[in-house]
Design a protein around this motif. Structure first.
Motif, PDB file in Angstrom:
ATOM      1  N   GLY A  79       0.780  -1.224   0.000  1.00 24.56           N
ATOM      2  CA  GLY A  79       0.000   0.000   0.000  1.00 24.56           C
ATOM      3  C   GLY A  79       0.813   1.277   0.000  1.00 24.56           C
ATOM      4  N   ASP A  80       2.103   1.188  -0.298  1.00 26.79           N
ATOM      5  CA  ASP A  80       2.961   2.374  -0.328  1.00 26.79           C
ATOM      6  C   ASP A  80       2.928   2.950  -1.745  1.00 26.79           C
ATOM      7  OD1 ASP A  80       4.814   4.334   0.005  1.00 26.79           O
ATOM      8  OD2 ASP A  80       6.342   3.060   0.919  1.00 26.79           O
ATOM      9  N   MET A  81       1.885   3.734  -2.063  1.00 26.51           N
ATOM     10  CA  MET A  81       1.680   4.222  -3.420  1.00 26.51           C
ATOM     11  C   MET A  81       2.698   5.290  -3.816  1.00 26.51           C
ATOM     12  SD  MET A  81      -0.626   2.179  -3.970  1.00 26.51           S
ATOM     13  CE  MET A  81      -1.845   1.199  -3.127  1.00 26.51           C
ATOM     14  N   LYS A  82       3.131   6.080  -2.867  1.00 28.56           N
ATOM     15  CA  LYS A  82       4.093   7.132  -3.190  1.00 28.56           C
ATOM     16  C   LYS A  82       5.420   6.534  -3.639  1.00 28.56           C
ATOM     17  CE  LYS A  82       6.174  11.321  -1.259  1.00 28.56           C
ATOM     18  NZ  LYS A  82       6.276  12.207  -0.059  1.00 28.56           N
ATOM     19  N   ARG A  83       5.886   5.531  -2.914  1.00 31.77           N
ATOM     20  CA  ARG A  83       7.147   4.889  -3.285  1.00 31.77           C
ATOM     21  C   ARG A  83       6.983   4.122  -4.594  1.00 31.77           C
ATOM     22  NH1 ARG A  83       9.706   1.505   1.404  1.00 31.77           N
ATOM     23  NH2 ARG A  83      10.102   3.604   2.177  1.00 31.77           N
ATOM     24  N   LEU A  84       5.819   3.523  -4.816  1.00 28.85           N
ATOM     25  CA  LEU A  84       5.568   2.822  -6.077  1.00 28.85           C
ATOM     26  C   LEU A  84       5.664   3.771  -7.261  1.00 28.85           C
ATOM     27  CD1 LEU A  84       2.848   0.209  -6.804  1.00 28.85           C
ATOM     28  CD2 LEU A  84       2.963   2.190  -8.258  1.00 28.85           C
ATOM     29  N   LYS A  85       5.083   4.933  -7.132  1.00 25.13           N
ATOM     30  CA  LYS A  85       5.116   5.907  -8.236  1.00 25.13           C
ATOM     31  C   LYS A  85       6.538   6.332  -8.557  1.00 25.13           C
ATOM     32  CE  LYS A  85       3.096  10.336  -9.634  1.00 25.13           C
ATOM     33  NZ  LYS A  85       2.232  11.469  -9.227  1.00 25.13           N
ATOM     34  N   VAL A  86       7.344   6.579  -7.527  1.00 25.92           N
ATOM     35  CA  VAL A  86       8.734   6.992  -7.748  1.00 25.92           C
ATOM     36  C   VAL A  86       9.528   5.879  -8.431  1.00 25.92           C
ATOM     37  CG1 VAL A  86      10.865   7.652  -6.591  1.00 25.92           C
ATOM     38  CG2 VAL A  86       8.683   8.613  -5.834  1.00 25.92           C
ATOM     39  N   ALA A  87       9.251   4.620  -8.080  1.00 26.47           N
ATOM     40  CA  ALA A  87      10.017   3.502  -8.626  1.00 26.47           C
ATOM     41  C   ALA A  87       9.604   3.141 -10.047  1.00 26.47           C
ATOM     42  CB  ALA A  87       9.873   2.280  -7.713  1.00 26.47           C
ATOM     43  N   VAL A  88       8.316   3.248 -10.368  1.00 26.87           N
ATOM     44  CA  VAL A  88       7.803   2.689 -11.616  1.00 26.87           C
ATOM     45  C   VAL A  88       7.731   3.718 -12.739  1.00 26.87           C
ATOM     46  CG1 VAL A  88       5.775   1.578 -12.650  1.00 26.87           C
ATOM     47  CG2 VAL A  88       6.552   0.892 -10.388  1.00 26.87           C
ATOM     48  N   GLU A  89       7.506   4.975 -12.429  1.00 29.65           N
ATOM     49  CA  GLU A  89       7.326   5.970 -13.497  1.00 29.65           C
ATOM     50  C   GLU A  89       8.488   6.042 -14.481  1.00 29.65           C
ATOM     51  OE1 GLU A  89       6.233   9.740 -11.888  1.00 29.65           O
ATOM     52  OE2 GLU A  89       4.087   9.346 -12.145  1.00 29.65           O
ATOM     53  N   PRO A  90       9.769   5.876 -14.067  1.00 31.93           N
ATOM     54  CA  PRO A  90      10.846   5.870 -15.073  1.00 31.93           C
ATOM     55  C   PRO A  90      10.743   4.734 -16.080  1.00 31.93           C
ATOM     56  CG  PRO A  90      11.746   6.309 -12.899  1.00 31.93           C
ATOM     57  CD  PRO A  90      10.316   5.930 -12.700  1.00 31.93           C
TER      58      PRO A  90
ATOM     59  N   GLN B 109      -6.098   3.393  -8.517  1.00 26.26           N
ATOM     60  CA  GLN B 109      -7.424   2.943  -8.092  1.00 26.26           C
ATOM     61  C   GLN B 109      -7.463   2.647  -6.599  1.00 26.26           C
ATOM     62  OE1 GLN B 109      -8.352  -0.337 -10.701  1.00 26.26           O
ATOM     63  NE2 GLN B 109      -9.280   0.984 -12.238  1.00 26.26           N
ATOM     64  N   LEU B 110      -6.424   1.982  -6.094  1.00 29.26           N
ATOM     65  CA  LEU B 110      -6.395   1.696  -4.660  1.00 29.26           C
ATOM     66  C   LEU B 110      -6.201   2.951  -3.836  1.00 29.26           C
ATOM     67  CD1 LEU B 110      -4.255  -1.578  -4.617  1.00 29.26           C
ATOM     68  CD2 LEU B 110      -6.715  -1.360  -4.324  1.00 29.26           C
ATOM     69  N   GLY B 111      -5.557   3.966  -4.422  1.00 33.20           N
ATOM     70  CA  GLY B 111      -5.348   5.211  -3.700  1.00 33.20           C
ATOM     71  C   GLY B 111      -6.523   6.158  -3.739  1.00 33.20           C
ATOM     72  N   GLY B 112      -7.647   5.715  -4.314  1.00 29.32           N
ATOM     73  CA  GLY B 112      -8.842   6.553  -4.347  1.00 29.32           C
ATOM     74  C   GLY B 112      -8.914   7.481  -5.537  1.00 29.32           C
ATOM     75  N   ARG B 113      -7.952   7.399  -6.454  1.00 26.48           N
ATOM     76  CA  ARG B 113      -7.984   8.240  -7.652  1.00 26.48           C
ATOM     77  C   ARG B 113      -8.472   7.380  -8.817  1.00 26.48           C
ATOM     78  NH1 ARG B 113      -3.307   9.589  -9.365  1.00 26.48           N
ATOM     79  NH2 ARG B 113      -2.049   8.143  -8.127  1.00 26.48           N
ATOM     80  N   GLY B 114      -9.775   7.117  -8.804  1.00 27.35           N
ATOM     81  CA  GLY B 114     -10.351   6.205  -9.777  1.00 27.35           C
ATOM     82  C   GLY B 114     -10.208   6.675 -11.205  1.00 27.35           C
ATOM     83  N   THR B 115     -10.363   7.962 -11.440  1.00 26.69           N
ATOM     84  CA  THR B 115     -10.266   8.484 -12.804  1.00 26.69           C
ATOM     85  C   THR B 115      -8.869   8.287 -13.373  1.00 26.69           C
ATOM     86  OG1 THR B 115     -11.948  10.135 -12.271  1.00 26.69           O
ATOM     87  CG2 THR B 115     -10.601  10.510 -14.238  1.00 26.69           C
ATOM     88  N   ALA B 116      -7.841   8.633 -12.588  1.00 23.64           N
ATOM     89  CA  ALA B 116      -6.465   8.448 -13.046  1.00 23.64           C
ATOM     90  C   ALA B 116      -6.152   6.969 -13.266  1.00 23.64           C
ATOM     91  CB  ALA B 116      -5.489   9.049 -12.039  1.00 23.64           C
ATOM     92  N   GLY B 117      -6.667   6.105 -12.388  1.00 25.58           N
ATOM     93  CA  GLY B 117      -6.443   4.675 -12.555  1.00 25.58           C
ATOM     94  C   GLY B 117      -7.074   4.137 -13.813  1.00 25.58           C
TER      95      GLY B 117
END
Length: 740
Positions: free
Chosen positions: A421-432, A452-460
């Motif tokens: 559930g660590d979405m912030k760290r996931l974004k930093v690792a995967v976006e590159p 989607q799990l972070g509550g941002r359904g539209t972006a997901g």
């Protein structure tokens, strides 16, 4: 003449191919089946049927490229078979001499044989043995009789027996004579024949021409002589007796060197083999190693292992350059013991440690693998250390190991961050990884799920749609279907059943052309569950049957109080290896033998909830039979795995009945304690201080309501205006005029 006596076989197979069947043609390799299949292809093409021929020298990837489709996983036979099935309609696939194809092509064709041909499509596989082809119609091509052979060409009984029912061999042997000598051939023809014998079949005449060093006219004359004598045909040498011709070692090495030189710029594996046979080990080793790596990346594990063995024979003993990838191939073939023995014979090197850890992980020796990981900062070792920590439940330590591993572990880090559930760290690792075409799809999927799990359904949803569009652009329906299935599960969790059903139906439409498979079964089962939530049990039952989901179908029948039908469905699913269905069957039938079988089947699995449920069922049945040792053992083991109301109730019943029967260790106090635990407990409030605050506010309100007040209220004087003086003017007396 080659088809003498085979007219009936030709008509029968042509009719089967037109009817859309899966046929297995069983025939010996010496009886001319390749010529027979070419004649069959010509007859089908004359009727307007599209035909694809797959034989030695062509891989499954060549066929997929000709069909214009793509496979999601180019090394998995089931994915390749689905891609072939999608691209075939409407046409016929004829696979000749399957045993001589590479291992990945063979396994793909065996997977294809398990599928049902779509409309106006059929496939035929020519093999020497029918093992491993359970769903094909077997058609055996018999050798020609002696009568047919005697009509084919006047020959003595010795040659007829030697030909073994093969018209091609009879023609060749009759031209060679009883002694099977090659004395009548000139030097040019013998030179070309020996090159053809030593070349890897199937070969091309262009290769033989380059290796021979002869002029075009002399080469054409030699080839004409060999073909007329029945010694040479398209890419093959015959009869087999010719291949056993003995040559001096010096001549053999020279011919192999010429073939290797002619293969300049061709396949590294073929060129390396000829260089090794020519005695040039130093040059052959690296070519064989490169060919083995290519075969391993393409999923051709058996060919890769053979090439690694050949490369090891050309290199120094114990060289890890070839020994480590050879061990990795053995691990991929699930031969961990052989891989471990191979690694023990290698010299020490940095690449050796990750391979040794992989061997221990393949054997589930987590402690031994952890011992090897200690003290190493190698990225590959850190990735394996993270896997060990995740297995032990230490996700924080696993994430720390992957972060230390660097860019090589970005995808693994993203997947682990998604679980934790660590979405912030996931974004930093995967976006590159979005910039890399090889990892863009997986990165989009991870970022979409995280949003989607972070509550941002539209972006997901936008990320998921982008991943689906990328899969559609690459013509990978399996990937697009995987996106739709994840969307369906997310929408189902949100309670949007209509949109979830639409996404799941789209996944089913994408997977249906690929035939039966795990992905299609999963999609059909999910669609059935969605239909069941929408109160459509009949459609759900039909979908469960089509998916082969015996467990879901059995539970639906139990819900509808159709116990007899449910027992039959669950029994069939359990016979096919579904352990969860076996546990459900034991719970339904209440049979002690079935319960014991379910416990034994669930023990090897890494599913504590399933094993705990099976142990509870076994314990309940043991209590009913008053088998107190088995009941105590089963329920205590379950108590170490799970904590459910059913388990507590079973423990309470065991202690209660055991205490009444004066069983040692059974007490009524324990029964009361477990029965109290079995009762549903009210969940604690989310904010325990809310009640205290409410009580304080209520007390203040009551105090304000009943506080004693003064008898008269003082009325405040009006606020003076700006024009009035500081001192208020005296009131005029009422009833008196001014001046009186």
């Amino acid at each position: 003449m080659m088809l003498l006596g085979r007219a009936h076989d030709l008509e029968k197979l042509a009719e089967l191919c037109r009817s859309g069947a899966a046929v297995l043609l069983v025939a010996r390799p010496e009886i001319g089946r390749s010529v027979f299949l070419r004649e069959l292809a010509q007859r089908l093409q004359a009727d307007g049927t599209r035909v694809h021929l797959l034989g030695p020298g062509r891989t499954i990837h060549d066929l997929i490229e000709a069909l214009g489709t793509r496979a999601e996983h180019p090394t998995r036979p089931e994915s390749l078979a689905a891609a072939v099935r999608r691209g075939l309609p409407p046409s016929v696939l004829l696979a000749d001499d399957v045993e001589r194809l590479d291992s990945l092509t063979q396994r793909t064709l065996q997977q294809l044989a398990m599928l049902t041909p779509p409309g106006r499509t059929s496939w035929l596989f020519s093999v020497t043995s029918n093992e491993g082809w359970p769903r094909c119609q077997r058609y055996e091509l018999q050798p020609l009789s002696d009568k047919d052979l005697s009509l084919l060409i006047p020959a003595d009984e010795h040659l007829v027996r030697l030909a073994g029912g093969s018209p091609r061999q009879l023609l060749a042997l009759s031209k060679l004579g009883p002694g099977l000598t090659l004395d009548q051939l000139d030097d040019e023809a013998l030179h070309v024949l020996y090159l053809a014998v030593l070349a890897d079949e199937p070969f091309t005449l262009d290769l033989l021409h380059r290796a021979s060093g002869m002029s075009q006219d002399a080469f054409d004359h030699a080839v004409f002589t060999l073909k007329e004598s029945g010694l040479l045909e398209d890419g093959r040498v015959g009869p087999p007796q010719i291949k056993n011709q003995s040559l001096p070692d010096r001549v053999r090495r020279q011919l192999h060197a010429k073939l290797a030189e002619a293969l300049e710029g061709g396949s590294p594996a073929q060129r390396g083999r000829h260089l090794a046979r020519a005695g040039k080990s130093s040059d052959a080793a690296w070519l064989l190693l490169e060919g083995a790596r290519q075969a391993q990346s393409a999923g051709q594990l058996q060919e890769a292992l053979q090439l690694y063995d050949a490369a090891a024979g050309s290199m120094l003993l114990g060289d890890p350059t070839v020994g480590v990838p050879r061990a990795e191939t053995l691990l991929a073939m699930e031969r961990a013991d052989e891989a471990e023995q191979a690694l023990k014979r290698l010299n020490e090197s940095p690449e050796l440690l990750p391979a040794r850890i992989d061997v221990l992980l393949a054997k589930s020796d987590w402690d031994g693998a952890d011992q090897l990981c200690r003290g190493s900062d190698h990225p590959q070792v850190l990735i394996r250390k993270a896997r060990i920590e995740e297995h032990r439940g230490n996700r924080a330590e696993a994430i720390a190991c992957l972060e230390r591993a660097g860019p090589q572990a970005r995808l693994e880090l993203g997947r682990l961050c998604l679980k934790s559930g660590d979405m912030k760290r996931l974004k930093v690792a995967v976006e590159p990884l979005l910039e890399d075409a090889q990892t863009r799809f997986e990165a989009l999927m991870l970022l979409g799920e995280a949003a989607q799990l972070g509550g941002r359904g539209t972006a997901g949803r936008e990320r998921m749609e982008e991943a689906a569009a990328l899969a559609a652009q690459q013509k990978l329906p399996e990937r697009e279907a995987a996106v739709r299935l994840r969307q369906a599960r997310g929408l189902q969790a949100e309670g949007d059943l209509a949109w979830a059903t639409d996404a799941c139906q789209r996944a089913v439409e994408l997977l249906r052309p690929g035939g039966e498979g795990p992905a299609l079964s999963e999609a059909l089962e999910l669609l059935g569950r969605l239909r069941l939530e929408q109160n459509q049990p009949q459609e759900a039952e039909q979908l469960f049957r089509e998916a082969g989901a015996g467990l879901s179908l059995g539970r639906l029948m139990l819900k509808e109080k159709r116990a007899d039908d449910a027992v039959g469905v669950l029994t069939e699913a359990a016979e096919h290896g579904d352990v969860e269905a076996l546990v459900e069957l034991a719970d339904t039938t209440r049979d002690p033998a079935t319960a014991a079988q379910a416990v034994e089947a669930a023990r090897p699995l890494d599913k504590p909830d399933l094993l705990g449920k099976a142990l509870v069922i076994q314990g309940e049945l043991a209590v009913a039979r008053k088998d107190w040792p088995l009941a105590l053992e089963s329920l205590q083991q379950a108590h170490c795995l799970i904590s459910t109301a059913r388990l507590n109730e079973a423990l309470a019943r065991m202690h209660e009945q055991g205490a009444r029967n004066e069983v040692p260790g059974m007490r009524l106090s324990e029964a009361q304690r477990f029965r109290k635990l079995a009762r549903p407990q009210r969940p604690p409030g989310r904010f325990p201080w809310v009640g205290l605050v409410a009580a304080i506010l209520l007390a203040i309100a009551l105090t304000a309501a009943f506080w004693p007040r003064p008898d008269k209220l003082v009325q405040a004087s009006p606020t003076p205006t700006a024009s009035s003086s500081a001192r208020p003017a005296p009131k005029k007396p009422v009833g008196k005029k001014p001046g009186s």
